[in-house]
Design a protein around this motif. Structure first.
Motif, PDB file in Angstrom:
ATOM      1  N   TRP A 142       0.356  -1.604  -0.181  1.00  0.00           N
ATOM      2  CA  TRP A 142       0.084   0.140  -0.010  1.00  0.00           C
ATOM      3  C   TRP A 142       0.916   1.560   0.314  1.00  0.00           C
ATOM      4  O   TRP A 142       1.580   0.789   0.246  1.00  0.00           O
ATOM      5  CB  TRP A 142      -0.672  -0.126   1.573  1.00  0.00           C
ATOM      6  CG  TRP A 142      -1.735  -1.340   1.973  1.00  0.00           C
ATOM      7  CD1 TRP A 142      -1.642  -2.268   2.305  1.00  0.00           C
ATOM      8  CD2 TRP A 142      -2.688  -1.764   1.259  1.00  0.00           C
ATOM      9  NE1 TRP A 142      -2.266  -3.497   1.935  1.00  0.00           N
ATOM     10  CE2 TRP A 142      -3.098  -2.914   1.294  1.00  0.00           C
ATOM     11  CE3 TRP A 142      -3.937  -0.706  -0.428  1.00  0.00           C
ATOM     12  CZ2 TRP A 142      -4.384  -3.298   1.115  1.00  0.00           C
ATOM     13  CZ3 TRP A 142      -4.824  -2.301   0.201  1.00  0.00           C
ATOM     14  CH2 TRP A 142      -5.468  -2.889   0.472  1.00  0.00           C
ATOM     15  N   VAL A 143      -0.096   2.231  -0.225  1.00  0.00           N
ATOM     16  CA  VAL A 143       0.905   3.151  -0.371  1.00  0.00           C
ATOM     17  C   VAL A 143      -0.443   4.866  -0.260  1.00  0.00           C
ATOM     18  O   VAL A 143      -0.677   3.840  -0.299  1.00  0.00           O
ATOM     19  CB  VAL A 143       2.147   3.553  -2.152  1.00  0.00           C
ATOM     20  CG1 VAL A 143       2.715   3.743  -2.576  1.00  0.00           C
ATOM     21  CG2 VAL A 143       0.795   3.978  -2.915  1.00  0.00           C
ATOM     22  N   PRO A 144       0.440   5.535   0.589  1.00  0.00           N
ATOM     23  CA  PRO A 144      -0.566   6.628   1.272  1.00  0.00           C
ATOM     24  C   PRO A 144      -1.256   7.186   0.061  1.00  0.00           C
ATOM     25  O   PRO A 144      -0.465   8.139  -0.465  1.00  0.00           O
ATOM     26  CB  PRO A 144      -0.201   7.250   2.660  1.00  0.00           C
ATOM     27  CG  PRO A 144       1.438   7.483   1.713  1.00  0.00           C
ATOM     28  CD  PRO A 144       1.997   5.608   1.579  1.00  0.00           C
ATOM     29  N   VAL A 145      -1.927   7.668   0.471  1.00  0.00           N
ATOM     30  CA  VAL A 145      -2.751   8.905  -0.896  1.00  0.00           C
ATOM     31  C   VAL A 145      -3.172  10.329  -0.708  1.00  0.00           C
ATOM     32  O   VAL A 145      -3.592  10.534   0.323  1.00  0.00           O
ATOM     33  CB  VAL A 145      -4.590   8.390  -0.910  1.00  0.00           C
ATOM     34  CG1 VAL A 145      -5.064   9.432  -1.842  1.00  0.00           C
ATOM     35  CG2 VAL A 145      -5.120   6.930  -1.571  1.00  0.00           C
ATOM     36  N   GLU A 146      -2.206  11.013  -1.360  1.00  0.00           N
ATOM     37  CA  GLU A 146      -1.962  12.416  -0.974  1.00  0.00           C
ATOM     38  C   GLU A 146      -2.868  13.383  -1.848  1.00  0.00           C
ATOM     39  O   GLU A 146      -3.579  13.248  -2.367  1.00  0.00           O
ATOM     40  CB  GLU A 146      -0.873  12.538  -0.886  1.00  0.00           C
ATOM     41  CG  GLU A 146       0.760  12.036  -0.641  1.00  0.00           C
ATOM     42  CD  GLU A 146       0.995  12.506   1.560  1.00  0.00           C
ATOM     43  OE1 GLU A 146      -0.192  13.398   1.863  1.00  0.00           O
ATOM     44  OE2 GLU A 146       1.704  12.061   1.951  1.00  0.00           O
ATOM     45  N   LYS A 147      -2.495  14.428  -1.314  1.00  0.00           N
ATOM     46  CA  LYS A 147      -4.382  14.947  -1.414  1.00  0.00           C
ATOM     47  C   LYS A 147      -3.679  15.451  -2.742  1.00  0.00           C
ATOM     48  O   LYS A 147      -4.665  14.895  -4.050  1.00  0.00           O
ATOM     49  CB  LYS A 147      -5.041  16.178  -0.478  1.00  0.00           C
ATOM     50  CG  LYS A 147      -5.671  16.560  -1.141  1.00  0.00           C
ATOM     51  CD  LYS A 147      -5.614  18.580  -0.638  1.00  0.00           C
ATOM     52  CE  LYS A 147      -6.897  19.209  -1.261  1.00  0.00           C
ATOM     53  NZ  LYS A 147      -6.995  20.632   0.441  1.00  0.00           N
ATOM     54  N   ASN A 148      -2.648  16.140  -3.325  1.00  0.00           N
ATOM     55  CA  ASN A 148      -2.181  16.616  -4.750  1.00  0.00           C
ATOM     56  C   ASN A 148      -1.781  15.511  -5.703  1.00  0.00           C
ATOM     57  O   ASN A 148      -0.807  16.117  -6.570  1.00  0.00           O
ATOM     58  CB  ASN A 148      -1.456  17.909  -4.639  1.00  0.00           C
ATOM     59  CG  ASN A 148      -2.665  18.952  -3.565  1.00  0.00           C
ATOM     60  OD1 ASN A 148      -3.216  19.327  -4.041  1.00  0.00           O
ATOM     61  ND2 ASN A 148      -2.500  19.289  -2.654  1.00  0.00           N
ATOM     62  N   ASN A 149      -1.556  14.067  -5.260  1.00  0.00           N
ATOM     63  CA  ASN A 149      -0.820  12.910  -6.334  1.00  0.00           C
ATOM     64  C   ASN A 149      -1.735  13.148  -7.608  1.00  0.00           C
ATOM     65  O   ASN A 149      -2.800  12.098  -7.269  1.00  0.00           O
ATOM     66  CB  ASN A 149      -0.651  12.174  -4.955  1.00  0.00           C
ATOM     67  CG  ASN A 149      -0.324  10.787  -5.737  1.00  0.00           C
ATOM     68  OD1 ASN A 149       0.105  10.699  -7.174  1.00  0.00           O
ATOM     69  ND2 ASN A 149       1.019  10.544  -5.165  1.00  0.00           N
ATOM     70  N   LYS A 150      -1.306  13.376  -8.666  1.00  0.00           N
ATOM     71  CA  LYS A 150      -2.590  12.582  -9.970  1.00  0.00           C
ATOM     72  C   LYS A 150      -2.834  11.713  -9.876  1.00  0.00           C
ATOM     73  O   LYS A 150      -3.514  11.466 -10.851  1.00  0.00           O
ATOM     74  CB  LYS A 150      -1.743  13.601 -10.636  1.00  0.00           C
ATOM     75  CG  LYS A 150      -1.580  15.032 -11.140  1.00  0.00           C
ATOM     76  CD  LYS A 150      -1.197  16.124 -12.269  1.00  0.00           C
ATOM     77  CE  LYS A 150      -1.339  17.752 -12.128  1.00  0.00           C
ATOM     78  NZ  LYS A 150      -1.528  18.164 -13.397  1.00  0.00           N
TER      79      LYS A 150
END
Length: 325
Positions: A142-150
């Motif tokens: 898993w990788v965290p979903v950052e707000k501005n990651n397209k």
């Protein structure tokens, strides 16, 4: 309903499977099909499949909620895959041997680099602190979903970290025949896995939103229990999928008492997916956001703002939800 098992690795089929040399209906360019035989697998029997809870297998992409930066965060599925040299060795090994578990992996050298924040999935085996690749040569994680990651913009559209909430679809608590879209505290979803569905996920089998106004939602795994399932026989399941309204789903996931998850997909039975009229789109849906305190704080284009404007409205089916923008 009680919280059921989380999806941290690939699920085995309820039946023993066999490979047929015919083009796959599930995967383009795959020259073979994996089909179910009539024999129930040892894994299913060992997990006491007959007393397991059957639930709808939802067609989306898998997500996970756990802590990051000291707060609940949505994480996207990212499997580590071998580099070209290791993949070639692994494929050659599979052609000469039968058991992929006998292949020796050097995890530090054989795999493409992962993002620094990547974590391995919970239930995978580890040796000397290193995760062991699965039978496909992948290491689920898993990788965290950052707000501005397209790259994960559709994932980030269903969460708001400022208010720590997520857009969730599940049954209405007082009416199992009614679906409900609501803003759920991320803290309520901690350590759960969910399925992200919507306009730009897996070809949008549920017909949500549009290219101009995409719509995405999270569904907790195990949220939709399957009622009136027939006996666990190949032909009975085949007839159920083909002949009744409740069978218009991608597949079934059985949640076993030991935490094991077992599945069957329509493709295992030689059936088509996606299909025109899904069971999920046969039920009415109500929007219950209850976000009065923070309505004005949302970005005007975000899903939370759009759904807030539709609060308390009822629609005949999910695909009828249209944003008046």
């Amino acid at each position: 309903m009680k919280r059921l098992g989380s999806v941290q690795r690939k699920m085995p089929c309820v039946f023993v499977t066999e490979v047929k040399e015919e083009p796959s209906a599930k995967r383009e360019h795959q020259p073979f099909k994996v089909l179910a035989t009539e024999t129930i697998s040892h894994k299913a029997l060992d997990a006491d499949i007959y007393s397991a809870i059957p639930t709808e297998k939802v067609d989306g992409t898998c997500c996970y909620v756990t802590t990051y930066k000291d707060q609940p965060y949505l994480w996207a599925r990212l499997d580590r895959k071998p580099n070209k040299q290791a993949e070639k060795r692994f494929k050659n090994f599979l052609h000469s041997k039968e058991n992929p578990k006998e292949f020796f992996w050097n995890v530090e050298e054989d795999f493409k680099p992962a993002p620094e924040c990547w974590i391995p999935a919970k239930e995978i085996e580890q040796i000397n602190g290193n995760p062991v690749p699965d039978e496909n040569g992948h290491i689920p994680g898993w990788v965290p979903v950052e707000k501005n990651n397209k790259q994960y913009c559709w994932h980030s559209s269903v969460v708001n970290y400022e208010f720590e909430i997520a857009l969730v679809l599940k049954h209405h608590p007082d009416d199992s025949g009614l679906l409900e879209i609501s803003a759920v505290p991320l803290s309520d979803l901690l350590e759960q896995t969910l399925e992200l569905i919507g306009t730009n996920i897996n070809g949008n089998p549920y017909g949500l939103g549009s290219k101009k106004h995409p719509l995405h939602l999270l569904i907790p795994h195990g949220a939709f229990q399957v009622r009136n399932l027939p006996s666990l026989k190949h032909n009975d399941l085949l007839s159920w999928f083909e002949g009744c309204k409740e069978g218009k789903i991608e597949g079934i996931v059985w949640h076993c008492s030991d935490g094991c998850l077992i599945k069957v997909h329509r493709h295992h039975l030689g059936l088509c997916w996606p299909i025109p009229d899904t069971y999920m789109n046969s039920k009415p849906v109500i929007i219950n956001m209850n976000l009065n305190k923070c309505d004005s704080a949302f970005d005007i284009k975000c899903l939370f703002n759009h759904f807030s404007k539709l609060d308390n409205q009822k629609f005949a089916r999910l695909k009828d939800i249209i944003f008046d923008v």
